[in-house]
Design a protein around this motif. Structure first.
Motif, mmCIF file in Angstrom:
data_model
loop_
_atom_site.group_PDB
_atom_site.id
_atom_site.type_symbol
_atom_site.label_atom_id
_atom_site.label_comp_id
_atom_site.label_asym_id
_atom_site.label_seq_id
_atom_site.Cartn_x
_atom_site.Cartn_y
_atom_site.Cartn_z
ATOM 1 N N LEU A 216 5.001 12.902 -3.594
ATOM 2 C CA LEU A 216 5.024 12.031 -4.768
ATOM 3 C C LEU A 216 5.648 10.679 -4.445
ATOM 4 O O LEU A 216 5.190 9.641 -4.941
ATOM 5 C CB LEU A 216 5.794 12.709 -5.903
ATOM 6 N N GLN A 217 6.688 10.677 -3.605
ATOM 7 C CA GLN A 217 7.356 9.411 -3.295
ATOM 8 C C GLN A 217 6.427 8.462 -2.539
ATOM 9 O O GLN A 217 6.540 7.235 -2.681
ATOM 10 C CB GLN A 217 8.623 9.671 -2.458
ATOM 11 N N VAL A 218 5.513 9.000 -1.745
ATOM 12 C CA VAL A 218 4.535 8.152 -1.060
ATOM 13 C C VAL A 218 3.640 7.466 -2.090
ATOM 14 O O VAL A 218 3.402 6.251 -2.028
ATOM 15 C CB VAL A 218 3.694 8.987 -0.071
ATOM 16 N N TRP A 219 3.164 8.220 -3.057
ATOM 17 C CA TRP A 219 2.296 7.660 -4.090
ATOM 18 C C TRP A 219 3.041 6.664 -4.971
ATOM 19 O O TRP A 219 2.463 5.650 -5.411
ATOM 20 C CB TRP A 219 1.697 8.778 -4.948
ATOM 21 N N LEU A 220 4.324 6.916 -5.234
ATOM 22 C CA LEU A 220 5.113 5.964 -6.021
ATOM 23 C C LEU A 220 5.291 4.652 -5.265
ATOM 24 O O LEU A 220 5.213 3.566 -5.854
ATOM 25 C CB LEU A 220 6.474 6.568 -6.378
ATOM 26 N N ALA A 221 5.518 4.751 -3.950
ATOM 27 C CA ALA A 221 5.653 3.531 -3.149
ATOM 28 C C ALA A 221 4.343 2.743 -3.140
ATOM 29 O O ALA A 221 4.339 1.505 -3.222
ATOM 30 C CB ALA A 221 6.070 3.886 -1.718
ATOM 31 N N ILE A 222 3.227 3.460 -3.038
ATOM 32 C CA ILE A 222 1.913 2.808 -3.095
ATOM 33 C C ILE A 222 1.720 2.122 -4.447
ATOM 34 O O ILE A 222 1.240 0.981 -4.519
ATOM 35 C CB ILE A 222 0.798 3.838 -2.848
ATOM 36 N N LEU A 223 2.118 2.801 -5.508
ATOM 37 C CA LEU A 223 1.958 2.242 -6.853
ATOM 38 C C LEU A 223 2.829 1.001 -7.051
ATOM 39 O O LEU A 223 2.417 0.038 -7.709
ATOM 40 C CB LEU A 223 2.303 3.307 -7.903
ATOM 41 N N ILE A 224 4.026 1.011 -6.471
ATOM 42 C CA ILE A 224 4.883 -0.182 -6.531
ATOM 43 C C ILE A 224 4.153 -1.364 -5.913
ATOM 44 O O ILE A 224 4.155 -2.479 -6.447
ATOM 45 C CB ILE A 224 6.222 0.062 -5.808
ATOM 46 N N GLY A 225 3.507 -1.124 -4.755
ATOM 47 C CA GLY A 225 2.776 -2.197 -4.084
ATOM 48 C C GLY A 225 1.597 -2.695 -4.885
ATOM 49 O O GLY A 225 1.374 -3.900 -5.009
ATOM 50 N N ILE A 226 0.837 -1.761 -5.455
ATOM 51 C CA ILE A 226 -0.360 -2.147 -6.214
ATOM 52 C C ILE A 226 0.016 -2.956 -7.449
ATOM 53 O O ILE A 226 -0.536 -4.027 -7.703
ATOM 54 C CB ILE A 226 -1.153 -0.895 -6.628
ATOM 55 N N VAL A 227 0.975 -2.439 -8.219
ATOM 56 C CA VAL A 227 1.340 -3.091 -9.485
ATOM 57 C C VAL A 227 2.238 -4.294 -9.240
ATOM 58 O O VAL A 227 1.977 -5.408 -9.716
ATOM 59 C CB VAL A 227 2.033 -2.082 -10.432
ATOM 60 N N GLY A 228 3.311 -4.088 -8.472
ATOM 61 C CA GLY A 228 4.285 -5.152 -8.270
ATOM 62 C C GLY A 228 3.733 -6.351 -7.535
ATOM 63 O O GLY A 228 4.106 -7.496 -7.809
ATOM 64 N N PHE A 229 2.805 -6.113 -6.590
ATOM 65 C CA PHE A 229 2.269 -7.214 -5.792
ATOM 66 C C PHE A 229 1.018 -7.815 -6.413
ATOM 67 O O PHE A 229 0.528 -8.839 -5.953
ATOM 68 C CB PHE A 229 1.958 -6.713 -4.373
ATOM 69 N N GLY A 230 0.489 -7.163 -7.459
ATOM 70 C CA GLY A 230 -0.711 -7.673 -8.108
ATOM 71 C C GLY A 230 -0.540 -9.080 -8.653
ATOM 72 O O GLY A 230 -1.473 -9.899 -8.632
ATOM 73 N N GLY A 231 0.667 -9.380 -9.142
ATOM 74 C CA GLY A 231 0.931 -10.711 -9.680
ATOM 75 C C GLY A 231 0.850 -11.808 -8.640
ATOM 76 O O GLY A 231 0.455 -12.945 -8.931
ATOM 77 N N PHE A 232 1.221 -11.478 -7.410
ATOM 78 C CA PHE A 232 1.143 -12.417 -6.300
ATOM 79 C C PHE A 232 -0.307 -12.869 -6.116
ATOM 80 O O PHE A 232 -0.603 -14.062 -5.992
ATOM 81 C CB PHE A 232 1.665 -11.720 -5.044
ATOM 82 N N LEU A 344 -0.980 2.903 4.585
ATOM 83 C CA LEU A 344 -1.305 2.916 3.159
ATOM 84 C C LEU A 344 -0.744 1.701 2.430
ATOM 85 O O LEU A 344 -1.235 1.330 1.362
ATOM 86 C CB LEU A 344 -0.779 4.200 2.510
ATOM 87 N N ASN A 345 0.290 1.072 2.996
ATOM 88 C CA ASN A 345 0.849 -0.125 2.373
ATOM 89 C C ASN A 345 -0.210 -1.216 2.272
ATOM 90 O O ASN A 345 -0.309 -1.916 1.263
ATOM 91 C CB ASN A 345 2.048 -0.617 3.186
ATOM 92 N N HIS A 346 -1.030 -1.340 3.309
ATOM 93 C CA HIS A 346 -2.034 -2.407 3.324
ATOM 94 C C HIS A 346 -3.247 -2.045 2.481
ATOM 95 O O HIS A 346 -3.907 -2.926 1.928
ATOM 96 C CB HIS A 346 -2.407 -2.726 4.768
ATOM 97 N N ALA A 347 -3.517 -0.766 2.363
ATOM 98 C CA ALA A 347 -4.535 -0.345 1.404
ATOM 99 C C ALA A 347 -4.072 -0.694 -0.010
ATOM 100 O O ALA A 347 -4.846 -1.206 -0.832
ATOM 101 C CB ALA A 347 -4.788 1.153 1.527
ATOM 102 N N ALA A 348 -2.785 -0.436 -0.288
ATOM 103 C CA ALA A 348 -2.228 -0.738 -1.605
ATOM 104 C C ALA A 348 -2.278 -2.234 -1.889
ATOM 105 O O ALA A 348 -2.616 -2.662 -3.006
ATOM 106 C CB ALA A 348 -0.785 -0.238 -1.688
ATOM 107 N N LEU A 349 -1.962 -3.061 -0.884
ATOM 108 C CA LEU A 349 -1.953 -4.505 -1.090
ATOM 109 C C LEU A 349 -3.355 -5.038 -1.355
ATOM 110 O O LEU A 349 -3.534 -6.014 -2.084
ATOM 111 C CB LEU A 349 -1.317 -5.212 0.113
ATOM 112 N N ASN A 350 -4.362 -4.419 -0.751
ATOM 113 C CA ASN A 350 -5.729 -4.867 -1.015
ATOM 114 C C ASN A 350 -6.212 -4.424 -2.383
ATOM 115 O O ASN A 350 -7.001 -5.115 -3.032
ATOM 116 C CB ASN A 350 -6.668 -4.372 0.089
ATOM 117 N N VAL A 351 -5.743 -3.265 -2.845
ATOM 118 C CA VAL A 351 -6.029 -2.877 -4.232
ATOM 119 C C VAL A 351 -5.321 -3.846 -5.177
ATOM 120 O O VAL A 351 -5.875 -4.249 -6.209
ATOM 121 C CB VAL A 351 -5.576 -1.427 -4.502
ATOM 122 N N ALA A 352 -4.089 -4.239 -4.822
ATOM 123 C CA ALA A 352 -3.353 -5.235 -5.611
ATOM 124 C C ALA A 352 -4.114 -6.553 -5.661
ATOM 125 O O ALA A 352 -4.138 -7.233 -6.695
ATOM 126 C CB ALA A 352 -1.965 -5.447 -5.023
#
Length: 402
Positions: A216-232, A344-352
């Motif tokens: 779960l913590q992996v998915w939460l970290a991914i979600l932080i990247g997707i949502v938190g970095f989306g504004g960037f 997965l961090n970079h996958a998350a950033l591209n979703v962001a």
């Protein structure tokens, strides 16, 4: 008769050149950044060269992002049993050949496929590069090492992207891919020469790597990247329109705007690495609200040219501070599957990227103006903070595995 005492010799172990190894890994980031971001500045030339519409040209960028999202977990898992150096070399060779294929692509369909292929090794390369860099230094310097690798992506926005854009506009847009191919070849040479060999973990397997997805913590970290970095990305996607139509800055000065954003990214990545070494979760708790504040101030300050220039740098810096902490958090959340978790961090950033661009375009279409994406980004950063707080509270109840 005298006896001769022989002292056993200790085999000489070559100490890796940490600086050169990290530079080699960062050079791969420069090439990746150039091919990812320069396409945005050459869309007009691409449209004319392939005789396609603007939306179709935009799909080439989307195809690359989709390749990143698909390739990051897939290639990281498939390469689990390979020595990390060999995996990095293979991914960079794949990336280089895919970009040269884009140079040769005769029509829109083949170009679309080649851009998707070029995106496949993006996340997996950064993932294994971050793991290698972190393994070369003490645990207390992991954030710094990872930030130095990620700095290659930021530096590309300061030097590589403007240079490649000029080359593409002056001598033909397809030369972008030759330039990226050259950077890829240079990276291969540097990786081969300076990155030390590391034997794969004896228990490494695809199943072991995919085990990261059960946490779960992996998915939460991914979600932080997707949502938190989306504004960037919500802000960056429409920065040209905002600078020219709101701040009143001449279009001829847009390269300076992009360079300032890139300089902010470099500064933010370096500072973010230092902060992550002190406290990963503490960095997330402070940087996410900082991004929100920076975006709100940007929405106000962008109405005047001088303050717009300042805030472009600040927004670039605040957003990039998040990346090293997110990368380190994923490594901490899945220590037995580091390559996949890190990629997965970079996958998350591209979703962001896709999320931010979509939401930013939505509020513009609603007639809220070109400053509205920044305000959307501020809301996304606060939502990212909420996810980070939830992750921290969960960790108190159930600490991460060692």
């Amino acid at each position: 008769m005298s006896s001769i005492t022989r002292t056993p010799t200790t085999p000489t172990v070559k100490t890796p050149n940490i600086g050169a190894a990290i530079f080699a890994l960062a050079m791969g980031g420069v090439g990746i950044g150039v091919t990812e971001f320069t396409m945005m500045g050459l869309l007009k030339e691409v449209e004319q060269g392939l005789n396609i519409s603007t939306p179709e040209a935009g799909h080439l960028i989307s195809a690359y992002a989709l390749g990143v999202v698909v390739g990051a977990p897939l290639l990281a898992a498939v390469g689990a049993k390979l020595p990390r150096k060999h995996l990095a070399l293979g991914l960079m060779l794949f990336f280089t050949l895919a970009n040269l294929t884009s140079y040769l692509a005769p029509d829109y369909g083949s170009m679309l496929f080649s851009r998707f292929a070029a995106g496949l090794p993006h996340g997996a390369f950064f993932g294994v590069a971050a793991v290698i860099a972190a393994s070369l230094v003490s645990p207390s310097r992991r954030g710094w090492a990872i930030s130095m690798v990620m700095a290659g992506l930021s530096v590309s926005n300061v030097i590589g992207v403007p240079a490649a854009t000029w080359v593409g506009q002056t001598f033909g847009w397809r030369l972008l891919f030759v330039l990226v191919g050259g950077i890829g070849v240079l990276t291969l040479i540097l990786l081969w020469k300076y990155v030390p060999y590391q034997a794969p973990h004896p228990d490494a397997s695809i199943r072991r790597e995919l085990g990261a997805l059960k946490r779960l913590q992996v998915w939460l970290a991914i979600l932080i990247g997707i949502v938190g970095f989306g504004g960037f990305f919500a802000t960056y996607t429409y920065i040209a329109h905002t600078m020219t139509l709101v701040a009143g800055i001449p279009a001829t000065l847009l390269p300076i705007v992009v360079a300032l954003y890139g300089l902010g990214m470099v500064a933010g990545t370096v500072v973010g690495g230092r902060l992550a070494d002190k406290s990963v979760m503490g960095t997330l708790y402070w940087v996410l609200p900082g991004i929100a504040v920076a975006l709100v101030v940007y929405a106000v300050a962008v109405h005047w040219p001088w303050s717009a220039f300042v805030m472009v740098f600040v927004v670039g810096a605040s957003g990039s501070m998040l990346i090293p902490a997110l990368q380190t958090r994923l490594l901490d959340a899945s220590p037995d599957a580091p390559s996949l978790a890190s990629s997965l961090n970079h996958a998350a950033l591209n979703v962001a990227n896709a999320l931010g661009a979509f939401l930013g375009g939505l509020v513009i279409a609603w007639g809220w103006g070109f400053v509205a994406p920044a305000l959307v980004g501020a809301v996304l950063a606060i939502l990212g903070l909420a996810v980070a707080v939830a992750s921290g509270l969960l960790e108190r109840k159930k600490p991460l595995a060692a």
